[in-house]
Design a protein around this motif. Structure first.
Motif, short mmCIF file in Angstrom:
data_model
loop_
_atom_site.label_atom_id
_atom_site.label_comp_id
_atom_site.label_asym_id
_atom_site.label_seq_id
_atom_site.Cartn_x
_atom_site.Cartn_y
_atom_site.Cartn_z
N TYR A 139 -8.49 0.59 -4.02
CA TYR A 139 -7.49 -0.12 -3.38
C TYR A 139 -8.11 -0.41 -2.03
N THR A 162 -7.66 -2.84 1.41
CA THR A 162 -6.44 -3.64 1.82
C THR A 162 -6.84 -4.19 3.48
N ALA A 165 0.88 -1.20 0.24
CA ALA A 165 -0.11 0.08 -0.14
C ALA A 165 0.85 1.21 0.00
#
Length: 851
Positions: free
Chosen positions: A653, A655, A76
């Motif tokens: 994104y 995570t 990340a």
């Protein structure tokens, strides 16, 4: 510089040079890829038509063997350029980082020295290493009352900021669970520059400027910085922030690479804001806002413009220092850096070196005990005052308050105001520091029968150290903004002053006295291999081994202090004094960090990754000049898995992360209100566990609108704590980690349109921080809060005009309680009544011209 320091620095320099000598050399081919690569992104350049960084065309260099697209890496990372920062419009560096997923900040201490926590990591720095062009300016995460954001300042010379959360951070930096890499502007063949003026409702005036371009054949320059004066978010009654920074570099292209020399100088004063009382401890439902404004009030005061700190030296001589609270955190340092990139027959050689030398003088007023009813507070000193000043024939009849220094001529009636009085602690700290660091690495790509290997091998060394001298003393004040200091006087039956508990507002002289020095070296070897098994599938692994040598000492003090002999006051009865001895220690800790990850891209727009990492962090070197410190090497295992999708201007994104610290040091030293000393050690050693999910994305359904945001959910808990002093940790285990929310995030919509040939952007920002606790036992809450911000930008004929408003609806929130005294079992109420509030509404106006 001590002989040890000189020797350590020579050894670190020798290791760096040796690594460069043994690097393979071959005939030159093509130019190397510089570590300070120019950002390649479709983010807007003022036109306003594009969304924020889309994640597919961003080129990043941090945490990677060579430049890559953000979408292609297996960890990340965010990359924030000048245009991204323009929309985010942060109040300080920590506020900027707090806009990113997984990073929770407390950005209310002022411009610097704020709290940054990465993915619930339970430290005030989140083990986030700040770098400039790939190297730290000071090796340790924290210095003596300064950390990364004190040294690294964002201005127009910052090309972009790359932030790695977890991932390979432990391999590419020391002590790092995260990396904040500030990549500076480097000149090119194209001359460019920008000047920017900022004015704000906090009496803020700031000038930023940058210029870069060609200097000669294959030689380029860049220079820039800022000058700033700011009255501050809170009304101190004296100037708040003032100073500036200049940074410059010269780069020369070689046939097979480049060399760059850089310098920067910072000289800046920053006021530090501490917690304030916000509710009456006698009745927590009663606000103290009428006395000390929630948004703008502070216990900082002109009364502390010329304080005298007293202590006794080892020769028995009383020493005094005159300090000025308006000096704040005065940071001054210089840094010189050298970078070389070259390619030799497919081998990429990168050499980085830097040296920093500086000093810090720190003046701040810290919260200590909570406010108390004035009569109850005075009652605690009645017996001592009668013993010191009364006689059988003429005893102390009463204690009363007066404005400090008037010897009772100007009486003060607390019950004409809040009915409360409050002590606080003036801290005067001085430190000098140095840090030399170098990194040498070689990178080579090998083709094999099963895919290719991109291997990077490197060596890092640093010699660093700092000094410490700290003198604290306590004051007594009224409860109001810019308070006056008070004297507590002993009167006889006829109203005559017999003596004073305080001395010109000083409640206790010399409550804390520390002095020491530490010098350290570290040598590191690291390696990383990225194996592209087949198109779209990459497996990488890395390892870093570090060897430290730390030598430090602290001067010891007499346990009970001494009486300086002024019979007219109790304030000097137990002053700290050096006893002539020192406590020395040497240590040679090591750290072994590793990471392994796998990334699979199903298409150029959709993929996922998994990663495991191990982090070891030796005690900070500054611990070694403390007396009887708790020295624990922290170890953490980090796991993460992510999904990523990028389609044009839209990206997402997602995570998931899990971190376990074992061992984790949750010990702290509490303030003792009876002695005025920070001497109540509460040792807790055990584990900390954080699991959660973070989301980072942008949705751009039409050209004239997009919305970006980040969201984090986490569950930070203490696990299996043990206490060596008899406290029962069973009520702590499983609790939410101090000051860590379970939920936080932000949403940022942006509209853009043309207006008669000009470009207009209007953008908003909603931020939310969930409930937290001030204490290990989770007894006292820091309630959830949210804020709204608005901004607009007009681009006209090469000029850009921007207006930004923060917390426009004056929403209330607290970022911490009173950590000097409430960390174990909280305050006397369910919600904090003494804490550090968020800032109120403010507006900034920015005008810039780029060429």
């Amino acid at each position: 510089m001590t002989a040890f320091t000189k020797s350590a620095l020579l050894r670190a320099t020798y290791l760096t040079m040796l690594a460069g000598v043994v690097a393979p050399a071959a005939s030159a081919q093509t130019a190397a890829e510089p570590a300070t690569a120019v950002r390649t992104t479709n983010a807007e350049t003022g036109a306003g038509a594009e969304a924020e960084t889309d994640g597919s065309t961003d080129i990043i260099v941090t945490g990677s063997a060579r430049r890559q697209r953000r979408f292609d890496v297996s960890y990340a990372i965010n990359s924030l350029g000048q245009d991204d920062v323009k929309r985010l419009a942060p109040l300080n560096f920590a506020d900027l980082l707090g806009k990113l997923p997984g990073i929770q900040v407390e950005a209310t201490g002022g411009e610097v020295q704020n709290v940054t926590r990465i993915r619930g990591i339970p430290t005030d720095d989140g083990y986030a290493v700040f770098q400039q062009d790939g190297l730290p300016l000071f090796h340790d995460i924290n210095g003596n009352f300064f950390r990364g954001d004190s040294l690294n300042r964002f201005d127009l010379m910052t090309e972009r900021v790359e932030v790695v959360r977890g991932g390979p951070a432990p391999i590419f930096a020391s002590q790092a669970a995260a990396i904040v890499n500030n990549i500076t502007v480097t000149g090119t063949e194209t001359t460019r520059g920008k000047v920017q003026l900022t004015a704000g409702t906090t009496d803020l005036y700031r000038l930023d400027a940058m210029q870069s371009g060609p200097l000669g054949e294959r030689t380029y320059y860049a220079i820039g910085g800022f000058l700033r004066r700011d009255g501050g978010q809170r009304d101190n009654g004296f100037p708040n922030d003032r100073g500036g920074q200049i940074r410059a570099n010269i780069k020369h292209d070689l046939d097979n690479g480049s060399v760059r020399l850089s310098v920067n100088y910072l000289n800046d004063h920053n006021t530090f804001y501490l917690p304030i009382p916000v509710a009456d401890p006698r009745n927590p439902s009663v606000s103290l806002n009428r006395y000390i404004d929630f948004f703008h009030g502070t216990l900082n005061s002109p009364a502390f413009r010329g304080v005298t700190l007293k202590y006794r030296d080892a020769a028995g001589v009383t020493q005094s220092e005159t300090r000025d609270l308006a000096d704040g955190r005065h940071m001054e340092y210089g840094n010189v850096g050298l970078q070389y990139d070259g390619e030799f027959g497919g081998w990429q050689l990168a050499v980085r070196g830097g040296y920093t030398k500086g000093r810090l003088n720190f003046d701040a007023l810290y919260s200590t005990s909570n406010p108390r009813d004035a009569n109850a507070f005075a009652g605690d000193f009645r017996a001592a005052a009668n013993t010191a000043f009364g006689t059988a024939a003429n005893p102390v009849a009463r204690l009363g308050y007066a404005i400090a220094g008037t010897n009772g001529a100007t009486a003060y009636d607390p019950y004409a105001d809040s009915g409360l009085v409050v002590p606080a602690q003036y801290r005067g700290v001085g430190s000098s520091f140095y840090s030399g660091q170098g990194d040498v690495s070689v990178t080579r790509k090998f083709e094999t029968g099963i895919g290719s290997h991109d291997v990077r091998v490197g060596a890092y060394a640093s010699a660093y150290g700092l000094t410490n001298k700290a003198v604290y003393q306590d004051y007594l004040m009224e409860v109001r903004g810019q308070p006056r200091t008070l004297d507590l006087l002993a009167y006889d039956a006829n109203g005559k002053v017999l003596g004073s508990v305080t001395d010109k507002g000083v409640l206790r002289y010399g409550t804390t006295l520390n002095q020491g020095d530490v010098d350290s070296t570290v040598y590191s070897l690291y390696a990383n291999d990225t194996w592209e098994v087949l198109p779209g599938l990459r497996i990488d692994g890395g390892i870093r081994h570090e060897w430290y040598h730390i030598e430090g000492y602290g001067l010891t003090t007499a346990q009970d202090g001494v009486n300086l002999g002024d019979s007219a006051t109790l304030a000097d009865n137990a002053v700290r004094t050096f006893d002539g001895a020192r406590q020395s220690r040497k240590d040679n800790p090591t750290a072994l960090n590793w990471t392994v990850g796998a990334n699979y891209d199903v298409t150029d727009n959709f993929g996922g990754y998994v990663r495991a990492s191990h982090l070891e962090v030796p005690p900070q070197s500054s611990s070694y000049y403390n007396i009887n410190p708790v020295l624990v090497k922290t170890q953490a295992d980090q796991y993460e898995a992510g999904l990523k999708a990028s389609f044009g201007r839209n990206y997402l994104y997602l995570t998931g992360f899990y971190t376990k610290f074992d061992p984790f040091n949750a010990s702290f030293v509490a303030f003792n209100p009876k002695t005025g000393r920070n001497d109540q050690a509460v040792p807790f050693i055990g584990q900390a566990e954080v699991k959660g999910v973070e989301v980072d994305g942008t949705l751009a359904p039409v050209r004239w609108f997009f919305v970006s945001g980040s969201f984090t959910y986490q569950d930070p808990q203490y696990k299996n704590l043990a206490n060596s002093s008899g406290a029962d940790p069973s009520a702590v285990n499983g609790n939410q980690i101090i000051r860590e929310p379970k939920v936080f995030g932000n949403v940022r919509p942006t509209f853009s349109f043309d207006a008669g040939g000009d470009t207009v952007e209007v953008y908003g920002r909603y931020e939310y921080t969930g409930r937290r606790f001030v204490d290990l036992l989770n007894k006292t809450r820091l309630p959830a809060y949210n804020t709204f911000g608005l901004g607009a930008t007009l681009t006209h004929d090469g000029f850009q005009f921007q207006v930004v408003g923060d917390n426009i609806f004056q929403n209330k929130g607290l970022t911490e309680g009173n950590p000097r005294i409430d960390q174990f079992d909280g305050q006397t109420s369910a919600d904090a009544i003494y804490g550090r509030p968020i800032f109120g509404r403010s507006v900034r106006f920015i005008v810039s011209k780029a060429w």
